[in-house]
Design a protein around this motif. Structure first.
Motif, PDB file in Angstrom:
ATOM      1  N   THR A   1      17.227   0.716   5.837  1.00  8.85           N
ATOM      2  CA  THR A   1      16.656   0.039   4.663  1.00  8.85           C
ATOM      3  C   THR A   1      16.976   0.814   3.398  1.00  8.85           C
ATOM      4  N   ALA A   2      16.842   2.147   3.469  1.00  5.79           N
ATOM      5  CA  ALA A   2      17.105   2.985   2.295  1.00  5.79           C
ATOM      6  C   ALA A   2      18.556   2.838   1.837  1.00  5.79           C
ATOM      7  N   THR A   3      19.494   2.868   2.798  1.00  6.03           N
ATOM      8  CA  THR A   3      20.910   2.779   2.405  1.00  6.03           C
ATOM      9  C   THR A   3      21.213   1.420   1.768  1.00  6.03           C
ATOM     10  N   VAL A   4      20.626   0.354   2.331  1.00  6.47           N
ATOM     11  CA  VAL A   4      20.879  -0.977   1.761  1.00  6.47           C
ATOM     12  C   VAL A   4      20.277  -1.085   0.370  1.00  6.47           C
ATOM     13  N   LEU A   5      19.025  -0.623   0.222  1.00  6.13           N
ATOM     14  CA  LEU A   5      18.358  -0.733  -1.080  1.00  6.13           C
ATOM     15  C   LEU A   5      19.082   0.099  -2.129  1.00  6.13           C
ATOM     16  N   TYR A   6      19.580   1.259  -1.731  1.00  5.21           N
ATOM     17  CA  TYR A   6      20.314   2.088  -2.680  1.00  5.21           C
ATOM     18  C   TYR A   6      21.577   1.369  -3.135  1.00  5.21           C
ATOM     19  N   PHE A   7      22.277   0.750  -2.180  1.00  3.92           N
ATOM     20  CA  PHE A   7      23.489  -0.002  -2.508  1.00  3.92           C
ATOM     21  C   PHE A   7      23.163  -1.139  -3.474  1.00  3.92           C
ATOM     22  N   ILE A   8      22.083  -1.867  -3.171  1.00  3.59           N
ATOM     23  CA  ILE A   8      21.687  -2.993  -4.020  1.00  3.59           C
ATOM     24  C   ILE A   8      21.308  -2.499  -5.417  1.00  3.59           C
ATOM     25  N   ASN A   9      20.639  -1.360  -5.457  1.00  2.00           N
ATOM     26  CA  ASN A   9      20.236  -0.812  -6.744  1.00  2.00           C
ATOM     27  C   ASN A   9      21.462  -0.477  -7.601  1.00  2.00           C
ATOM     28  N   GLN A  10      22.513   0.034  -6.942  1.00  2.00           N
ATOM     29  CA  GLN A  10      23.747   0.333  -7.680  1.00  2.00           C
ATOM     30  C   GLN A  10      24.403  -0.962  -8.153  1.00  2.00           C
TER      31      GLN A  10
ATOM     32  N   ILE B   1      13.136   3.506  -9.878  1.00  2.00           N
ATOM     33  CA  ILE B   1      13.939   3.469  -8.658  1.00  2.00           C
ATOM     34  C   ILE B   1      15.020   4.535  -8.721  1.00  2.00           C
ATOM     35  N   THR B   2      14.824   5.578  -7.968  1.00  2.00           N
ATOM     36  CA  THR B   2      15.863   6.608  -7.846  1.00  2.00           C
ATOM     37  C   THR B   2      16.203   6.737  -6.373  1.00  2.00           C
ATOM     38  N   LYS B   3      17.304   7.419  -6.100  1.00  4.25           N
ATOM     39  CA  LYS B   3      17.743   7.555  -4.706  1.00  4.25           C
ATOM     40  C   LYS B   3      16.663   8.220  -3.863  1.00  4.25           C
ATOM     41  N   GLN B   4      16.046   9.292  -4.423  1.00  3.95           N
ATOM     42  CA  GLN B   4      15.038  10.018  -3.643  1.00  3.95           C
ATOM     43  C   GLN B   4      13.854   9.123  -3.346  1.00  3.95           C
ATOM     44  N   ARG B   5      13.403   8.391  -4.387  1.00  5.02           N
ATOM     45  CA  ARG B   5      12.208   7.542  -4.192  1.00  5.02           C
ATOM     46  C   ARG B   5      12.484   6.458  -3.179  1.00  5.02           C
ATOM     47  N   ILE B   6      13.685   5.841  -3.271  1.00  3.97           N
ATOM     48  CA  ILE B   6      14.021   4.776  -2.316  1.00  3.97           C
ATOM     49  C   ILE B   6      14.012   5.342  -0.903  1.00  3.97           C
ATOM     50  N   THR B   7      14.648   6.504  -0.714  1.00  2.00           N
ATOM     51  CA  THR B   7      14.751   7.092   0.631  1.00  2.00           C
ATOM     52  C   THR B   7      13.369   7.391   1.191  1.00  2.00           C
ATOM     53  N   VAL B   8      12.568   8.097   0.392  1.00  2.00           N
ATOM     54  CA  VAL B   8      11.232   8.483   0.885  1.00  2.00           C
ATOM     55  C   VAL B   8      10.404   7.237   1.178  1.00  2.00           C
ATOM     56  N   ALA B   9      10.398   6.315   0.221  1.00  3.14           N
ATOM     57  CA  ALA B   9       9.579   5.096   0.385  1.00  3.14           C
ATOM     58  C   ALA B   9      10.002   4.318   1.622  1.00  3.14           C
ATOM     59  N   SER B  10      11.319   4.145   1.795  1.00  4.98           N
ATOM     60  CA  SER B  10      11.802   3.350   2.928  1.00  4.98           C
ATOM     61  C   SER B  10      11.474   4.005   4.248  1.00  4.98           C
ATOM     62  N   ILE B  11      11.725   5.317   4.344  1.00  5.10           N
ATOM     63  CA  ILE B  11      11.517   5.973   5.640  1.00  5.10           C
ATOM     64  C   ILE B  11      10.030   6.010   5.987  1.00  5.10           C
ATOM     65  N   VAL B  12       9.208   6.383   5.006  1.00  5.39           N
ATOM     66  CA  VAL B  12       7.761   6.436   5.273  1.00  5.39           C
ATOM     67  C   VAL B  12       7.244   5.049   5.661  1.00  5.39           C
TER      68      VAL B  12
ATOM     69  N   LEU C   1       0.804  -1.223   0.000  1.00  5.22           N
ATOM     70  CA  LEU C   1       0.000   0.000   0.000  1.00  5.22           C
ATOM     71  C   LEU C   1       0.831   1.264   0.000  1.00  5.22           C
ATOM     72  N   LEU C   2       2.060   1.187   0.532  1.00  3.52           N
ATOM     73  CA  LEU C   2       2.865   2.409   0.636  1.00  3.52           C
ATOM     74  C   LEU C   2       4.142   2.324  -0.191  1.00  3.52           C
ATOM     75  N   PHE C   3       4.960   1.293   0.111  1.00  2.45           N
ATOM     76  CA  PHE C   3       6.289   1.230  -0.492  1.00  2.45           C
ATOM     77  C   PHE C   3       6.204   1.043  -1.988  1.00  2.45           C
ATOM     78  N   ARG C   4       5.433   0.039  -2.405  1.00  2.00           N
ATOM     79  CA  ARG C   4       5.361  -0.322  -3.818  1.00  2.00           C
ATOM     80  C   ARG C   4       4.887   0.833  -4.702  1.00  2.00           C
ATOM     81  N   PRO C   5       3.773   1.506  -4.325  1.00  2.00           N
ATOM     82  CA  PRO C   5       3.336   2.628  -5.161  1.00  2.00           C
ATOM     83  C   PRO C   5       4.375   3.742  -5.250  1.00  2.00           C
ATOM     84  N   LEU C   6       5.167   3.911  -4.152  1.00  2.00           N
ATOM     85  CA  LEU C   6       6.129   5.010  -4.158  1.00  2.00           C
ATOM     86  C   LEU C   6       7.322   4.740  -5.070  1.00  2.00           C
ATOM     87  N   ILE C   7       7.685   3.454  -5.266  1.00  2.00           N
ATOM     88  CA  ILE C   7       8.844   3.226  -6.143  1.00  2.00           C
ATOM     89  C   ILE C   7       8.453   2.636  -7.494  1.00  2.00           C
ATOM     90  N   GLU C   8       7.144   2.529  -7.724  1.00  2.00           N
ATOM     91  CA  GLU C   8       6.707   1.904  -8.962  1.00  2.00           C
ATOM     92  C   GLU C   8       7.139   2.674 -10.199  1.00  2.00           C
TER      93      GLU C   8
END
Lengths: 265, 354
Positions: free
Chosen positions: B199-208, B139-150, B129-136
């Motif tokens: 979570t955001a830092t890990v996902l960003y690393f994985i995305n890279q 995947i950018t750094k901003q979207r990952i950060t916002v999605a993960s923190i929220v 309901l939250l994470f998926r719609p935000l990064i759909e």
């Protein structure tokens, strides 16, 4: 993060204990699982002020630990680790519930004290019961028992895989942490800004391991489902254990044996 | 946030166990369909090793700068982002089971509660309901950060609130609801922020390193197509673990049972609101209606053809039968209205590209 080393030791020592051959170890795992769950239900079904009613239930862990040759020292150290949470959760009871229950000489015993001790005592009993189950049942028997009790085989497979890989991944994590700390000076943990690459690298290594594991499983004929372990056939001693336990828990639950005993004196 | 056995009652433990069992069973079925669909059982060892990873990750102390404190992660959102909601829930269930059995971290009877608070809330509620719609959208750094923190904040707030509800409902501690909630929620706000940041830092690393590791997001960013391809299909070709027809049938039968039979036993005494109003506003309800109230009251009188859920007071037809019939009719009208709304929404949505 010394937790990691102690966690590995805990799992190894519990696994080692499960390979012993005592009368408790020989009981069918399904019966042990059922008895453990019934014991837990019996303990938590007592109301919040029960202490004397609970006392007879102490017999179960004491008997099982002596017959199962589980060291009491290990029991105390496991219980000590888990006590803080129920201790602090029940602490408000002492302050908020001050209605006097009884007076013994000069000491006032409040209902709050009763509920506090009840929660702590229940925690001890329940931790003991689960510890006994794990220390007297091998992983393969435990998973066979769970299969018999209709737990989905995918879940059991995940349980076994995670358990097996836990020690390996924990050791790797411990090495990574040591390497980090040797370079990080006085830091007691990992800086959040480094967390991404630290956990990310660990995660990628886990993925690589999973890849190797997958090939190894395929080479051994894995076809997407687990070969189901069969539990050993039920013996008379297993049924006796089950029936005696159920009777004992039932009687203790509905009759306060401590009061009965004090009535004799 | 692991709950101990001693703080829950058998009723609460039993109910939460049932809920968690249902969710886990559904997840197992969904994963099996997905594995059959893709004919690739590679996910099985991945899930196993990820369980060990989450366990290890939960033990690492992350230092939060400028606060002198440290945080840990629970890993629900991270797992769901990489493995999908169902696999994420299954992995977390395994981790919680091992923690309960071998480390007495969370009781065995409280396992249902813990699976719900930490697994179901993050993987089956917050992720889709939250994470998926935000990064759909990409995947950018901003979207990952916002999605993960929220997601981290919401998941932990909901989880902590569930703990409060379960503890208070069990009645084993004296902590009043409000004080307990006021204690739990702020603490878990900070924990949620920490979890989100990690979570955001890990996902960003994985995305890279390897963007393909994200669940359900493909490189060409046309995520709507990828989503429909990735969802499991059952034998009829429909994209869900249980067919729409089965679910509809179950809902229909339940409505008929509730509306037709159970409602007959509903009490005729005033409900809580009516009772408290009668007590507190004696006399003021019988004041003559004026203006707008009068118009609405007249409208209601004319349109309600089953006032108080009865046709008429009669000796031949019992109140129970009348209420039952009213329940069936009301349920039927509601069902038709809901289906109509759903049909209209579907028609008005633009067609999918694929």
């Amino acid at each position: 993060m010394l937790d990691i080393a102690s966690s590995i030791r805990t799992m190894s020592s519990l696994e080692e204990l499960s390979y012993h051959k005592t009368v408790i170890h020989r009981i069918n795992s399904v019966h042990k699982i059922i008895v453990t769950v019934l014991y837990l239900i019996a303990v938590i079904s007592f109301d919040r002020y029960s202490i004397s009613g609970l006392m007879p239930l102490l017999l179960y862990p004491v008997l099982m630990m002596t017959l199962g040759e589980i060291p009491f020292r290990m029991f105390f150290s496991r219980v000590a680790v888990t006590l803080p949470f129920p201790f602090f959760a029940a602490l408000p009871n002492l302050f908020l519930d001050r209605i006097t229950f009884t007076q013994v000489q000069d000491i006032t015993i409040t209902f709050g004290m009763l509920s506090f001790f009840s929660v702590v005592f229940k925690s001890i009993l329940m931790v003991a019961a689960v510890l006994i189950l794990v220390a007297t049942t091998q992983m393969t028997d435990l998973s066979a028992g769970m299969t018999f009790l209709k737990v989905p085989d995918l879940l059991i497979l995940q349980f076994l895989l995670t358990y097996r890989y836990l020690q390996l991944i924990l050791s790797e994590t411990a090495s990574m942490i040591t390497a980090y700390q040797l370079r990080a000076g006085k830091e007691k943990g990992i800086l959040t800004s480094h967390g991404g690459s630290f956990l990310g690298l660990l995660l990628l290594r886990c993925y690589d391991r999973a890849q190797l594991l997958y090939f190894a499983m395929k080479c051994r004929g894995f076809q997407g489902h687990m070969v189901k372990e069969k539990i050993s056939s039920t013996k008379v001693s297993d049924l006796l254990f089950l029936v005696t336990s159920i009777l004992f828990f039932g009687i203790t639950r509905f009759i306060n044996l401590s009061l009965l005993l004090s009535g004799i004196f | 946030m692991h709950m101990a056995d001693a703080l829950i009652s058998p009723a609460v433990g039993g109910v939460m166990f049932a809920v968690s069992t249902g969710a886990v069973a559904y997840s197992v079925r969904s994963i099996k369909i997905e594995l059959q669909e893709h004919e690739d059982d590679r996910k099985v060892p991945v899930m196993g090793v990820m369980g060990a990873f989450v366990f290890a990750a939960q033990m690492i102390n992350f230092i939060i700068p400028a606060t002198g404190s440290s945080g840990h992660m629970a890993g629900g959102i991270l797992l769901a982002a990489l493995l999908g909601p169902y696999a994420g829930l299954l992995v977390l269930t395994t981790v919680l089971l091992i923690q309960a059995l071998f480390f007495a971290d969370g009781g065995l009877l409280a396992l249902g509660c813990n699976i719900f608070n930490m697994g179901i809330v993050s993987c089956l509620v917050v992720y889709p309901l939250l994470f998926r719609p935000l990064i759909e959208k990409g995947i950018t750094k901003q979207r990952i950060t916002v999605a993960s923190i929220v997601s981290g904040i919401v998941a932990l707030q909901l989880g902590a609130f569930s703990v409060v509800l379960e503890t208070v409902a069990s009645g084993r501690t004296e902590l009043p609801f409000l004080q307990f909630a006021l204690l739990m929620q702020p603490i878990h706000l900070f924990i949620g922020i920490a979890e989100g940041v990690i979570t955001a830092t890990v996902l960003y690393f994985i995305n890279q390193a390897d963007p393909g590791l994200f669940f359900g997001i493909s490189e060409n960013r046309d995520s709507r197509c990828e989503e429909s391809d990735r969802l499991p299909k059952d034998k009829t070709g429909r994209k869900s673990a249980y067919s729409f027809r089965t679910i509809l049938a179950i809902l229909l039968v339940t409505s008929i049972l509730l509306g037709g039979f159970v409602s007959g036993f509903a009490s005729a005494s005033p409900d809580g609101l009516e009772w408290s109003i009668e007590r507190s506003l004696v006399g003021s309800l019988s004041e003559p209606l004026t203006g707008f109230h009068q118009i609405l009251s007249d409208f209601q009188e004319r349109t309600s053809f089953l006032p108080d859920y009865l046709w008429k007071r009669s000796d031949t037809i019992s109140d129970a039968t009348q209420t039952g019939t009213a329940g069936l009719i009301g349920g039927g009208i509601t069902l038709l209205l809901v289906l109509l709304i759903g049909f209209l929404i579907k028609k008005s949505r633009r067609q999918d590209i694929c």
